[in-house]
Design a protein around this motif. Structure first.
Motif, PDB file in Angstrom:
ATOM      1  N   ASP A 153      57.459  24.062  96.138  1.00  0.00           N
ATOM      2  CA  ASP A 153      56.923  24.660  94.915  1.00  0.00           C
ATOM      3  C   ASP A 153      55.665  23.970  94.414  1.00  0.00           C
ATOM      4  OD1 ASP A 153      59.033  26.439  94.882  1.00  0.00           O
ATOM      5  OD2 ASP A 153      60.315  25.083  93.710  1.00  0.00           O
ATOM      6  N   SER A 154      55.150  23.013  95.166  1.00  0.00           N
ATOM      7  CA  SER A 154      53.975  22.261  94.725  1.00  0.00           C
ATOM      8  C   SER A 154      52.840  22.431  95.724  1.00  0.00           C
ATOM      9  CB  SER A 154      54.307  20.776  94.570  1.00  0.00           C
ATOM     10  OG  SER A 154      55.316  20.583  93.601  1.00  0.00           O
ATOM     11  N   ALA A 155      51.651  22.151  95.241  1.00  0.00           N
ATOM     12  CA  ALA A 155      50.471  22.262  96.094  1.00  0.00           C
ATOM     13  C   ALA A 155      49.538  21.087  95.836  1.00  0.00           C
ATOM     14  CB  ALA A 155      49.739  23.577  95.830  1.00  0.00           C
ATOM     15  N   LEU A 156      48.998  20.540  96.911  1.00  0.00           N
ATOM     16  CA  LEU A 156      47.996  19.490  96.845  1.00  0.00           C
ATOM     17  C   LEU A 156      46.647  20.168  97.065  1.00  0.00           C
ATOM     18  CD1 LEU A 156      47.524  16.386  96.731  1.00  0.00           C
ATOM     19  CD2 LEU A 156      47.686  16.403  99.225  1.00  0.00           C
ATOM     20  N   THR A 157      45.734  20.063  96.108  1.00  0.00           N
ATOM     21  CA  THR A 157      44.495  20.842  96.145  1.00  0.00           C
ATOM     22  C   THR A 157      43.277  19.938  96.116  1.00  0.00           C
ATOM     23  OG1 THR A 157      44.213  21.071  93.761  1.00  0.00           O
ATOM     24  CG2 THR A 157      45.681  22.650  94.847  1.00  0.00           C
TER      25      THR A 157
ATOM     26  N   LYS B  37      49.690   8.535  91.654  1.00  0.00           N
ATOM     27  CA  LYS B  37      48.896   8.962  92.813  1.00  0.00           C
ATOM     28  C   LYS B  37      49.757   9.841  93.710  1.00  0.00           C
ATOM     29  CE  LYS B  37      45.880   7.341  96.498  1.00  0.00           C
ATOM     30  NZ  LYS B  37      45.303   6.172  97.198  1.00  0.00           N
ATOM     31  N   PRO B  38      49.407  11.134  93.844  1.00  0.00           N
ATOM     32  CA  PRO B  38      50.229  12.047  94.646  1.00  0.00           C
ATOM     33  C   PRO B  38      50.342  11.566  96.091  1.00  0.00           C
ATOM     34  CG  PRO B  38      48.638  13.266  93.339  1.00  0.00           C
ATOM     35  CD  PRO B  38      48.258  11.827  93.230  1.00  0.00           C
ATOM     36  N   THR B  39      51.446  11.918  96.692  1.00  0.00           N
ATOM     37  CA  THR B  39      51.678  11.546  98.081  1.00  0.00           C
ATOM     38  C   THR B  39      52.447  12.646  98.782  1.00  0.00           C
ATOM     39  OG1 THR B  39      52.504   9.791  99.526  1.00  0.00           O
ATOM     40  CG2 THR B  39      53.862  10.381  97.639  1.00  0.00           C
ATOM     41  N   VAL B  40      52.415  12.564 100.109  1.00  0.00           N
ATOM     42  CA  VAL B  40      53.170  13.501 100.939  1.00  0.00           C
ATOM     43  C   VAL B  40      54.300  12.714 101.596  1.00  0.00           C
ATOM     44  CG1 VAL B  40      53.101  15.068 102.913  1.00  0.00           C
ATOM     45  CG2 VAL B  40      51.124  14.903 101.384  1.00  0.00           C
ATOM     46  N   ALA B  41      55.514  13.209 101.426  1.00  0.00           N
ATOM     47  CA  ALA B  41      56.680  12.563 102.038  1.00  0.00           C
ATOM     48  C   ALA B  41      57.135  13.383 103.230  1.00  0.00           C
ATOM     49  CB  ALA B  41      57.799  12.435 101.027  1.00  0.00           C
ATOM     50  N   VAL B  42      57.346  12.693 104.363  1.00  0.00           N
ATOM     51  CA  VAL B  42      57.808  13.349 105.581  1.00  0.00           C
ATOM     52  C   VAL B  42      59.142  12.708 105.979  1.00  0.00           C
ATOM     53  CG1 VAL B  42      57.300  13.893 107.984  1.00  0.00           C
ATOM     54  CG2 VAL B  42      55.435  13.754 106.320  1.00  0.00           C
TER      55      VAL B  42
END
Length: 527
Positions: free
Chosen positions: A195-199, A149-154
């Motif tokens: 280099d990645s994109a969440l779409t 499951k993709p996630t965003v890391a801050v």
């Protein structure tokens, strides 16, 4: 054939209307399609601009709140997990979109808001994060706790330490946070980090170099290592399809409406009014000759109609329709204006006292405006120069109850009255005496019988004899031969006109004709 038949009987006429209707429909189709598609495009561009502005505002607000929350937790990195977990769990629960907060110290994540104590190297947990940056964002397809499951890391670093700080993992539901339901129709979005994109068009992360090549609006957020791509078609195939379908239906309706409107415009009434307005009517003048001297004594005014499409329309066609439709009055007023316009030129070649004859419809004679119309005509003619003669058919005298009063009024204005086409209507001798006529115009049908053994021949002698007994002057029309002319001279008919002398002429040709022929001297006749 009536005027309507003359205007509309030919196939070419209907074909012209059909062609005009098709052209109107085609122009409407092109114009409507162009304008509609332009409006849709403009609306989409405006909509996209609004979405971008809203997204920028929402994103900055969310990230500012997130960073502020993480800054408040930075002092917890100096404490053990046991004393800090309750605080970071509370913050994770009440910070929208946050999956977990991790406390990081010396390159290891040692405390999780979700699971408590742990000891995981950051390079293994989030290898893409640049730990040296004060604030960094990265996308990652998997995490140890939630694989697949993709996630965003801050990452928020302690100002004075390179490998110590707060790490937040955000759920994929970040996108609905950016785009509220008000803008839910925005098609596809790509959030680019590194280099990645969440779409929105794939559940997995996508390399930036594999993003669609179609035109997209890019929103760069100043001060943050991320951007948002908006893939919004300004015109979709569905837009074009529906617009073309709507344009086609409306164009067909416009074409049909135009066709029947043009047909309606060709009604006799509309055609007559349009002809008056556009000066399609004009006058021809037929010289009238004094029989005994053979000199020009005056003229008869003949109205003509040159239709721009149907060409010459005979007077007996359009005058009859004008009377039936009630348009004879505006048509006669137009005739008066044309006479007044030519009168100064006529005065240069005709002597004072020359007669101008013109037909007056019984329908006009009975209108309340008749007297005023005549006053206006007299006011526009050279003062006391011409002698007007109104020609009225027998039918008009029989049908007009107030004819006697109107004729008396005309005589007071110095206007003479002629009964036109005598012998072809319904009159009896009593009408000639009752209405005090000045002239009797002998119909061309009787003139044509001269020299022929017909029933009409003896009637002509009786008509001429009757006029002499009643002291009414006679005018023979339709004279075409020398035999007819001699016959009329022998019986002392006063005036003659017809093709034997001249056909009806335009104003210029009439002036030239008068200059080439002798005119009757009324002044000498009176002396």
């Amino acid at each position: 054939m009536g005027l309507k038949g003359v205007l509309t009987h030919s196939m070419s006429h209907k074909q012209r209307i059909l062609v005009k209707s098709n052209i109107a429909a085609l122009l409407f189709f092109v114009l409507f399609t162009t304008v509609t598609l332009s409006l849709i495009t403009r609306q989409r561009v405006q909509y996209q601009r609004t979405v971008k502005e809203h997204t920028l505002k929402t994103t900055l607000s969310y990230i500012n709140h997130l960073v502020k929350t993480m800054q408040q937790m930075l002092p917890l990195t100096a404490k053990p997990c046991l004393s800090s977990q309750a605080d970071i769990t509370y913050q994770a629960a009440f910070t929208s979109g946050v999956r977990t907060f991790l406390l990081v110290k010396n390159g290891y994540a040692y405390c999780s808001s979700a699971s408590g104590d742990l000891m995981l190297p950051l390079k293994i947990l989030y290898p893409e994060i640049n730990w040296n940056q004060h604030l960094d964002f990265k996308l990652q397809q998997d995490t140890p706790t939630m694989p697949g499951k993709p996630t965003v890391a801050v990452w928020l670093r302690q100002p004075d330490r390179l490998d110590t700080g707060i790490l937040a993992t955000l759920d994929i539901d970040l996108v609905p946070l950016l785009i509220t339901p008000r803008y839910a129709q925005t098609p596809d979005i790509a959030i680019v980090m590194g280099d990645s994109a969440l779409t929105t068009f794939t559940p997995n992360l996508m390399p930036v170099n594999q993003l669609p090549h179609q035109e997209a609006d890019r929103l760069n957020i100043n001060g943050l290592p991320l951007s948002i791509m908006f893939y919004n078609e300004k015109l979709t195939p569905e837009d074009i399809r529906l617009t073309l379908l709507g344009s086609l239906v409306l164009s067909l309706m416009i074409g049909v409406l135009c066709y029947y409107t043009l047909l309606l415009r060709q009604s006799p009434e509309q055609a007559l009014l349009r002809g008056i307005k556009r000066n399609e009517f004009f006058i021809e003048y037929q010289p009238v000759f004094h029989t005994r001297s053979g000199t020009i004594a005056g003229l008869e005014v003949l109205i003509r109609w040159q239709h721009p499409i149907r060409g010459h329309i005979p007077p007996d066609v359009f005058i009859l329709d004008a009377e039936r439709s009630g348009l004879i009055v505006p048509l006669t007023r137009h005739l008066f204006r044309l006479i007044a316009k030519d009168a100064p030129q006529l005065a240069t070649v005709l002597p004072q006292g020359a007669k101008i004859g013109l037909n007056i419809s019984p329908a006009h004679l009975s209108t309340p405006s008749f007297n005023q119309d005549v006053y206006e005509l007299l006011a526009q003619l050279p003062c006391n120069y011409f002698r007007l003669m109104f020609e009225i058919t027998e039918r008009g005298m029989v049908e007009e109850k107030n004819a006697l009063a109107e004729f008396d009024w005309l005589h007071k204005q110095g206007i003479e009255i002629a009964i036109d086409d005598f012998g072809t209507g319904h009159s009896v001798l009593i009408y000639l005496k009752r209405f005090n006529m000045d002239y009797l115009k002998i119909d061309r049908g009787f003139v044509n019988s001269i020299g022929q053994d017909t029933v009409s021949a003896p009637v002509l002698d009786a008509v001429i004899s009757l006029a002499k007994k009643l002291k009414i002057l006679t005018v023979a029309e339709g004279v075409e031969t020398a035999v007819q002319m001699r016959f009329l001279q022998e019986r002392d008919v006063n005036f003659v006109q017809g093709y034997y002398f001249s056909k009806p002429l335009s104003i210029d040709d009439f002036i030239a004709y008068c200059n080439a022929n002798q005119v009757f001297d009324y002044q000498a006749q009176q002396t």
